[in-house]
Enzyme design. Structure first.
Site, PDB file in Angstrom:
ATOM      1  N   ASP A 136       6.226  -5.027  -5.520  1.00 31.58           N
ATOM      2  CA  ASP A 136       6.745  -6.252  -4.812  1.00 31.58           C
ATOM      3  C   ASP A 136       6.241  -7.483  -5.015  1.00 31.58           C
ATOM      4  O   ASP A 136       5.170  -7.538  -5.664  1.00 31.58           O
ATOM      5  CB  ASP A 136       6.717  -5.711  -3.488  1.00 31.58           C
ATOM      6  CG  ASP A 136       5.430  -5.011  -2.953  1.00 31.58           C
ATOM      7  OD1 ASP A 136       4.424  -5.240  -3.717  1.00 31.58           O
ATOM      8  OD2 ASP A 136       5.134  -4.479  -1.962  1.00 31.58           O
ATOM      9  N   HIS A 162       5.343   1.810   5.757  1.00 36.85           N
ATOM     10  CA  HIS A 162       6.312   1.057   4.451  1.00 36.85           C
ATOM     11  C   HIS A 162       5.548   1.399   3.371  1.00 36.85           C
ATOM     12  O   HIS A 162       4.420   1.739   3.106  1.00 36.85           O
ATOM     13  CB  HIS A 162       6.262  -0.436   4.738  1.00 36.85           C
ATOM     14  CG  HIS A 162       5.092  -1.472   4.665  1.00 36.85           C
ATOM     15  ND1 HIS A 162       4.828  -2.352   5.127  1.00 36.85           N
ATOM     16  CD2 HIS A 162       3.980  -1.167   3.979  1.00 36.85           C
ATOM     17  CE1 HIS A 162       3.751  -3.247   4.930  1.00 36.85           C
ATOM     18  NE2 HIS A 162       3.179  -2.085   3.967  1.00 36.85           N
ATOM     19  N   ASN A 206       2.717   0.947   9.345  1.00 36.60           N
ATOM     20  CA  ASN A 206       3.842   1.262   9.891  1.00 36.60           C
ATOM     21  C   ASN A 206       4.784   2.427   8.884  1.00 36.60           C
ATOM     22  O   ASN A 206       5.776   2.470   9.086  1.00 36.60           O
ATOM     23  CB  ASN A 206       4.822   0.139  10.148  1.00 36.60           C
ATOM     24  CG  ASN A 206       4.932  -0.756   9.070  1.00 36.60           C
ATOM     25  OD1 ASN A 206       4.921  -0.431   8.050  1.00 36.60           O
ATOM     26  ND2 ASN A 206       5.543  -1.666   9.296  1.00 36.60           N
ATOM     27  N   GLU A 224      10.180  -1.591   4.840  1.00 38.58           N
ATOM     28  CA  GLU A 224       9.692  -1.571   6.083  1.00 38.58           C
ATOM     29  C   GLU A 224      10.553  -0.542   7.121  1.00 38.58           C
ATOM     30  O   GLU A 224      11.625  -0.307   6.608  1.00 38.58           O
ATOM     31  CB  GLU A 224      10.138  -3.040   6.947  1.00 38.58           C
ATOM     32  CG  GLU A 224       9.030  -4.158   6.245  1.00 38.58           C
ATOM     33  CD  GLU A 224       7.762  -4.097   6.479  1.00 38.58           C
ATOM     34  OE1 GLU A 224       7.141  -3.010   6.915  1.00 38.58           O
ATOM     35  OE2 GLU A 224       6.961  -5.388   6.673  1.00 38.58           O
TER      36      GLU A 224
HETATM   37  C1  GLP Z   1       1.247  -4.371   1.798  1.00 36.67           C
HETATM   38  C2  GLP Z   1       2.039  -4.003   0.433  1.00 36.67           C
HETATM   39  C3  GLP Z   1       1.894  -2.771   0.163  1.00 36.67           C
HETATM   40  C4  GLP Z   1       0.636  -1.892   0.590  1.00 36.67           C
HETATM   41  C5  GLP Z   1       0.331  -1.902   1.967  1.00 36.67           C
HETATM   42  C6  GLP Z   1      -0.626  -1.331   2.470  1.00 36.67           C
HETATM   43  O1  GLP Z   1       2.020  -5.098   2.485  1.00 36.67           O
HETATM   44  N1  GLP Z   1       3.128  -4.523   0.274  1.00 36.67           N
HETATM   45  O2  GLP Z   1       2.352  -2.429  -1.116  1.00 36.67           O
HETATM   46  O3  GLP Z   1       0.571  -0.499  -0.181  1.00 36.67           O
HETATM   47  O4  GLP Z   1       0.746  -3.218   2.657  1.00 36.67           O
HETATM   48  O5  GLP Z   1      -1.886  -2.192   2.200  1.00 36.67           O
HETATM   49  P1  GLP Z   1      -3.330  -1.904   2.100  1.00 36.67           P
HETATM   50  O6  GLP Z   1      -3.617  -0.969   1.261  1.00 36.67           O
HETATM   51  O7  GLP Z   1      -4.079  -3.160   2.364  1.00 36.67           O
HETATM   52  O8  GLP Z   1      -3.599  -1.125   3.781  1.00 36.67           O
END
Ligand code: GLP
Length: 239
Positions: free
Chosen positions: A67, A138, A136, A143
């Site tokens: 992304d 995702h 959440n 989402e």
């Molecule tokens: C972000 C990214 C995801 C990631 C997630 C968790 O918003 N778009 O690809 O896996 O949130 O992030 P973190 O590893 O910092 O908890």
């Protein structure tokens, strides 16, 4: 699903890095699906270290990222392009021309998504897709409520995601409201999936995603239907 319980964050990072590195050693021209967020940082550090030691060669690897924020340039330190460049690409011998992310600067959402889908189709099937897990549920920026059969699309970020990602920006207003993300259909088409999760604050969502019902309200729950998923999580996240 294979579940590896790691002692802590460092152990999780090393175990997951071992899986990626085995993939690259066994198939030097692998297509790696990559992720951002704080969870994979240790894994990328470990891969860069093994590269430095001469144990890994990325020269034939292709990467596609999950992304990118809509509206952020490559030079913006909060863009996922910048993240990947800083944390992995500039530290290993990967060919920059074979590293792909959605183009956050393309203001026309349908064009940005079509272009990225074309790239994804042209590189072929992802050999291993790395994923983090949002609080959440995702994956990428898919989402809760996301349709399972989508390819790359533009999403409005959930309030919880904006709040969670606020820590990387000076103010909450600066967090982009939209992003381009690989869809769940694309994620599910990878040959193998590797998901890394760390920390007690993810324990609830780990339980829902991997031990609860499969529902679009918890996007990661769809992974229960993928034939080759490896979850590497620390004790706190598996609590
Ligand atoms: C972000 C990214 C995801 C990631 C997630 C968790 O918003 N778009 O690809 O896996 O949130 O992030 P973190 O590893 O910092 O908890």
């Amino acid at each position: 699903m294979k579940i590896y319980k790691a002692k802590d964050y460092n152990d999780m990072s090393r175990k997951a890095a071992n899986i990626i590195s085995a993939q690259v050693i066994l198939k030097p021209d692998s297509v790696l699906g990559l992720a951002t967020g704080s969870t994979p940082l240790g894994l990328y550090r470990q891969l860069a270290e093994w590269y430095e030691k001469g144990d890994l060669d990325f020269s034939q690897v292709t990467t596609v990222n999950l992304d990118e924020y809509k509206g952020l340039t490559k030079e913006n330190p909060q863009s996922y392009y910048y993240f990947m460049h800083e944390n992995l690409f500039k530290k290993v011998n990967i060919d920059a021309g074979r590293t792909f992310l959605p183009d956050g600067t393309e203001a026309d959402s349908s064009k940005a998504c079509e272009d990225y889908n074309q790239i994804l189709h042209s590189v072929g099937r992802v050999d291993i897709q790395l994923l983090g897990l949002g609080h959440n549920g995702h994956i990428g920026f898919n989402e809760p409520g996301s349709v399972f059969e989508k390819e790359t699309h533009c999403v409005r970020l959930a309030d919880q995601t904006i709040k969670a990602n606020r820590r990387f920006f000076a103010t909450e207003e600066e967090v982009p409201r939209e992003a381009y993300t690989m869809g769940i259909k694309t994620i599910m088409s990878a040959r193998r999936i590797l998901i890394v999760v760390s920390g007690a604050d993810k324990a609830d969502i780990v339980k829902k995603a991997f031990f609860g019902p499969i529902t679009p309200q918890v996007p990661a729950s769809i992974l229960q239907l993928h034939p080759d998923v490896t979850l590497v999580a620390d004790e706190a996240a598996l609590a």
